[in-house]
Design an enzyme around this catalytic site. Structure first.
Site, PDB file in Angstrom:
ATOM      1  N   CYS A  37      89.999 -24.947  63.954  1.00 16.67           N
ATOM      2  CA  CYS A  37      89.544 -23.857  64.812  1.00 16.67           C
ATOM      3  C   CYS A  37      90.709 -23.286  65.621  1.00 16.67           C
ATOM      4  CB  CYS A  37      88.447 -24.369  65.748  1.00 16.67           C
ATOM      5  SG  CYS A  37      87.890 -23.111  66.904  1.00 16.67           S
ATOM      6  N   CYS A  66      89.857 -22.335  69.254  1.00 18.37           N
ATOM      7  CA  CYS A  66      89.661 -23.479  70.157  1.00 18.37           C
ATOM      8  C   CYS A  66      91.008 -24.110  70.524  1.00 18.37           C
ATOM      9  CB  CYS A  66      88.828 -24.583  69.511  1.00 18.37           C
ATOM     10  SG  CYS A  66      87.406 -24.020  68.612  1.00 18.37           S
ATOM     11  N   ASP A  67      91.876 -24.299  69.541  1.00 17.24           N
ATOM     12  CA  ASP A  67      93.070 -25.129  69.737  1.00 17.24           C
ATOM     13  C   ASP A  67      94.386 -24.355  69.720  1.00 17.24           C
ATOM     14  OD1 ASP A  67      91.359 -27.318  69.710  1.00 17.24           O
ATOM     15  OD2 ASP A  67      91.511 -27.550  67.540  1.00 17.24           O
TER      16      ASP A  67
END
Ligand code: NAP
Length: 303
Positions: A130, A133-134
């Site tokens: 992701c 997200c990261d």
């Protein structure tokens, strides 16, 4: 007794909930993790008719609030199985057992792993599924994205805005992604395409991922690419094994259903990316949700 239980709170499931409650039936949505499904991690949606730009998070949150405000009951419980007893369907979760007249399976699909030996150990230590997200953990670092679909190319675009360099590694020289995404990425100075190539090894040290061994499928040559992060975006795989007793699955594990969205079991319908279909898009997920909900409501009315 609930009228319709919808399993999954992604775009298909929440759209089904909206259509079910607006048809005057009660809807219980059961979701194992968080609402929104895959779209929640998309930075910018620009192909949903009528909405020029919206983040995946805003889109999913809007859908969730809309379903809730219209009266859908949404609970976060993992469904472990379904038992049919005549016209009654028992839906079993990790915490409860619910009875309903119709079920819509809208379980979506999960990120597909590369299947390399140390891949799972490196999740959180360089390997991610992701980018939104990261990605921020890799500011000013060199990263790679693997895949040739819209997810991979959108991830690469997003990462190229703040990573030093982004390699896009794809197993072919043609992309599944929209041509517009490909052209936009080709114009970036800090993006390098590594085509006809697959990742054959993840090299690590004590701190995590340090480099990738990449093999060209035409020449057989391997090269080592030093990266701090690898974003795997090679598509999704379904997870419908808990429902095999009520819905037949194809060879890849997707629920077999035609455009009427009926499974092999009376009163059990399906919607969205979890079913056999050719186009898996936000619009087709929403469309499936509406069709499945109206089919389920029609089934209940005819009972
Ligand atoms: P996808 O379209 O299925 O693409 C997966 C990519 O990964 C393909 O390029 C495939 O290569 C590659 N791949 C698959 N297995 C592999 C393996 N074992 N090793 C290496 N590469 C592998 O998946 P997606 O990009 O996640 O998109 C899923 C669906 O969501 C699509 O319909 C997509 O259009 C949609 N989506 C839409 C948007 C948007 O519209 N904004 C954003 C994201 C996703 P091959 O091409 O060689 O098969």
């Amino acid at each position: 007794m609930v009228d319709v239980i919808i399993i999954g709170a992604g775009t298909a499931g929440l759209s089904a909930a909206i259509y079910t409650v607006r048809a005057g039936k009660s809807a219980l949505v059961l979701e194992a993790s968080s609402y929104g499904g895959q779209i929640i991690n998309t930075p910018d949606i620009e192909n949903y008719p009528g909405i020029a730009h919206i983040s995946g998070f805003d889109f999913a949150t809007g859908l969730y609030n809309q379903a809730k405000d219209l009266g859908a009951d949404i609970r976060f419980e993992r469904v472990t199985g379904i038992i049919t007893e005549g016209n009654v369907k028992k839906v079993i979760t990790s915490q409860n057992e619910y009875e309903c007249k119709a079920v819509i399976l809208a379980t979506g699909a999960k990120n597909r792993p590369l299947g390399l030996p140390n891949e799972q150990e490196l999740v959180g230590k360089g390997v991610s599924y992701c980018a939104t997200c990261d990605g921020m953990f890799y500011r000013n670092k060199v990263v790679a994205v693997n895949g040739g679909g819209n997810t991979a190319l959108e991830d690469a675009q997003f990462l190229s805005n703040y990573c030093e360099k982004v390699y896009v590694i794809h197993r072919r020289d043609k992309f599944r992604a929209d041509q517009k995404e490909v052209e936009r990425l080709k114009a970036k100075d800090n993006v390098e395409f590594v085509l006809d190539s697959t990742i054959t090894k993840l090299n690590e040290d004590a701190s995590g991922l340090v480099s990738l061994e990449v093999t060209n499928k035409n020449t057989g040559d391997t090269r080592t690419i030093e990266v701090s992060g690898l974003f795997v975006a090679i598509g999704q795989a379904p997870d419908n094994t808990a429902f095999e007793n009520v819905a037949s699955l194809d060879e890849k594990g997707y629920i077999k259903a035609g455009e009427d969205l009926k499974t092999g079991t009376e009163g059990i319908f399906t919607a969205g990316d979890c079913r056999t279909k050719t186009v898996r898009q936000l619009t087709t997920a929403a469309s499936d949700g509406a069709v499945a909900a109206l089919a389920a409501c029609g089934y209940i009315d005819a009972m």
